[in-house]
Design a protein around this motif. Structure first.
Motif, short mmCIF file in Angstrom:
data_model
loop_
_atom_site.label_atom_id
_atom_site.label_comp_id
_atom_site.label_asym_id
_atom_site.label_seq_id
_atom_site.Cartn_x
_atom_site.Cartn_y
_atom_site.Cartn_z
N TRP A 2 -5.73 1.20 -2.00
CA TRP A 2 -5.74 -0.26 -1.92
C TRP A 2 -6.94 -0.65 -1.07
CZ3 TRP A 2 -2.79 -1.08 -5.70
CH2 TRP A 2 -1.63 -0.33 -5.89
N ASN A 13 -3.09 6.44 -1.95
CA ASN A 13 -1.86 5.73 -1.65
C ASN A 13 -0.85 5.85 -2.79
OD1 ASN A 13 -4.15 3.62 -0.26
ND2 ASN A 13 -2.55 4.48 1.01
N VAL A 14 -1.31 6.07 -3.98
CA VAL A 14 -0.46 6.32 -5.14
C VAL A 14 -0.99 7.59 -5.77
CG1 VAL A 14 0.31 5.49 -7.39
CG2 VAL A 14 -0.06 3.87 -5.52
N TYR A 52 0.09 -0.94 -13.07
CA TYR A 52 -0.31 -1.98 -12.12
C TYR A 52 -1.27 -2.96 -12.78
CZ TYR A 52 1.52 1.39 -8.75
OH TYR A 52 2.31 2.26 -8.07
N SER A 61 6.17 -2.78 -6.94
CA SER A 61 6.20 -1.33 -6.77
C SER A 61 6.21 -0.94 -5.30
CB SER A 61 4.99 -0.72 -7.47
OG SER A 61 4.96 0.68 -7.30
N LEU A 62 5.35 -1.56 -4.51
CA LEU A 62 5.30 -1.23 -3.09
C LEU A 62 6.56 -1.67 -2.35
CD1 LEU A 62 1.57 -2.04 -2.27
CD2 LEU A 62 2.61 0.18 -2.79
N GLN A 65 9.57 0.78 -2.41
CA GLN A 65 9.55 1.98 -1.58
C GLN A 65 10.33 1.72 -0.30
OE1 GLN A 65 5.43 2.83 -0.82
NE2 GLN A 65 4.97 3.24 -2.96
N GLU A 74 2.31 2.80 4.12
CA GLU A 74 3.22 2.35 3.06
C GLU A 74 3.76 0.96 3.40
OE1 GLU A 74 6.32 5.16 2.31
OE2 GLU A 74 4.97 6.57 1.30
N ASN A 77 0.75 -1.71 3.42
CA ASN A 77 0.32 -2.12 2.08
C ASN A 77 1.37 -2.98 1.39
OD1 ASN A 77 -2.32 -0.96 1.94
ND2 ASN A 77 -1.36 1.05 1.75
N ALA A 78 2.64 -2.64 1.55
CA ALA A 78 3.72 -3.47 0.98
C ALA A 78 3.70 -4.86 1.62
CB ALA A 78 5.07 -2.80 1.18
N ARG A 94 8.04 -5.93 6.36
CA ARG A 94 7.20 -4.73 6.31
C ARG A 94 6.20 -4.71 7.47
NH1 ARG A 94 8.52 -1.50 1.82
NH2 ARG A 94 10.58 -2.33 1.30
#
Length: 160
Positions: A2, A13-14, A52, A61-62, A65, A74, A77-78, A94
């Motif tokens: 990201w 990150n993914v 994405y 998606s984020l 998690q 994690e 970014n979320a 988050r």
């Protein structure tokens, strides 16, 4: 990766392992292996692009998690993705997880300072968007990536 992380190196990150390992013995032996790996990587990039297609998909998606102690990026970014799509409550949650981490390295201090700045602007999507565009531009420059139009992500004719 990201790009809003604004770092000077690539991060995964993914990611997932797509195959095992293959020993290198010679160019002749390894050349077809490298070709096959390149084709698999190309296919996987297409699957990730389909997974994405837009910022809302990234945020969903984020957000799916779980928050895990010790996995600062994690949660961070979320939080960023949630703030960009206007989910203030999830962004705050988050970001709170990020601020709960023990800052044991200088990069964690920096990430937490940026988190505090984002928490202060989280209700203002335009401010978060401007911050993200600036961070992405900076990161692309650090990584020597070509400028790309971001209208697919942000819905504006902006190039970074």
């Amino acid at each position: 990766m990201w790009l809003w992380q604004d770092i000077d190196h690539f991060a995964f990150n993914v990611s997932e392992r797509l195959s095992g390992t293959e020993d290198y013995r010679s160019d002749m032996q390894f050349s077809p292996v490298a070709d096959a790996l390149a084709l698999r990587a190309q296919d996987h990039v297409q699957r990730l692009r389909a997974q994405y297609p837009d910022l809302e998909s990234v945020a969903r998606s984020l957000a799916a998690q779980p928050v895990r102690s010790g996995w600062l990026w994690e949660a961070w970014n979320a939080g960023v993705a949630s703030a960009l799509v206007g989910d203030v409550a999830l962004a705050r949650q988050r970001f709170a997880a990020v601020l709960d981490e023990e800052p044991i390295t200088p990069w964690m201090d920096t990430a937490q300072q940026t988190t505090r700045e984002l928490v202060a602007m989280v209700r203002d999507r335009d401010a978060v968007r401007a911050w993200a565009l600036s961070s992405i531009a900076s990161c692309r420059q650090k990584l020597r990536l070509a400028q790309e139009p971001l209208e697919k992500i942000f819905g504006a004719a902006t190039s970074v």
